[in-house]
Scaffold this motif. Sequence first.
Motif, PDB file in Angstrom:
ATOM      1  N   GLN A  36      25.973 -22.614   2.650  1.00 50.33           N
ATOM      2  CA  GLN A  36      27.233 -21.671   2.882  1.00 50.33           C
ATOM      3  C   GLN A  36      28.199 -21.535   2.102  1.00 50.33           C
ATOM      4  N   GLU A  92      27.162 -18.848  -0.490  1.00 51.67           N
ATOM      5  CA  GLU A  92      27.184 -17.559   0.275  1.00 51.67           C
ATOM      6  C   GLU A  92      28.993 -17.150   0.299  1.00 51.67           C
ATOM      7  N   LYS A 152      29.753 -15.980  -3.283  1.00 53.23           N
ATOM      8  CA  LYS A 152      29.575 -14.572  -3.439  1.00 53.23           C
ATOM      9  C   LYS A 152      30.106 -13.537  -2.924  1.00 53.23           C
ATOM     10  N   ASN A 153      30.849 -14.043  -1.703  1.00 50.57           N
ATOM     11  CA  ASN A 153      31.773 -12.948  -1.043  1.00 50.57           C
ATOM     12  C   ASN A 153      33.300 -12.803  -1.785  1.00 50.57           C
TER      13      ASN A 153
END
Length: 223
Positions: A207, A210, A213-214
């Motif tokens: 998580q 992720e 990456k945003n």
Amino acid sequence: MEYRRITSIEDPLFVKMHNLMKEVFPPEEVLEFSLWKEPLEDPGIRVFVAVLDDEVVGTTEYRYYPDWNIAMTDFTIIGRPGLSLGRFLARNREKDLQALAKENGKELFGMFAEIYDPYQLEDHDFGGVKPMNPFVRREVLSHLGYKRLDLSYVHPSWENNGEAVRGLDFCFMPTDENVSEISAGLVADFLTTYYSVLSNKPHEWVQMVEDIKNRETISLLPL
């Protein structure tokens, strides 16, 4: 004192180095002996020991990534006080990395490191070796120029049991001290590559990556 590279688990110095790691680091931070075979033979992973009177008194592992022009310090261990081991290891590591970057036609952009945050967890005694005290290490690494990335960090246990290890900051030491942020894409790509050797990733780590990456960039904050 000698700065010697280890490239095989058959090297007698590796046995001494691994024993030193087990004395200093908690179990979840130490890769099992036999699993070192491939990393030591990997030309991109550089494991060096400080040798005094045929004894391993310190060690450091790091790697250089030519495509990204960055390095990662896996660990640095000072086994004895009073030998200026921290400076000895840091200076030799820096010279080696700058030579690798020069071969790549560049000046090293910077170096990642995971740094213990004793303000989160205070239960690491590091084998009773005073220079390894996390408060001392954190200040020394701050003096070297490391800055912490602005994120809540966990990493997968090196015991590959799927547990998330907390109590560390993910940090970066830019060669140019005026750099105040780095690409989030670089961070995500690096962490994904670095921990690809571990098959059992904790959900918290997945998580975290992720979430990185945003983002477009990640700020570098005082350590």
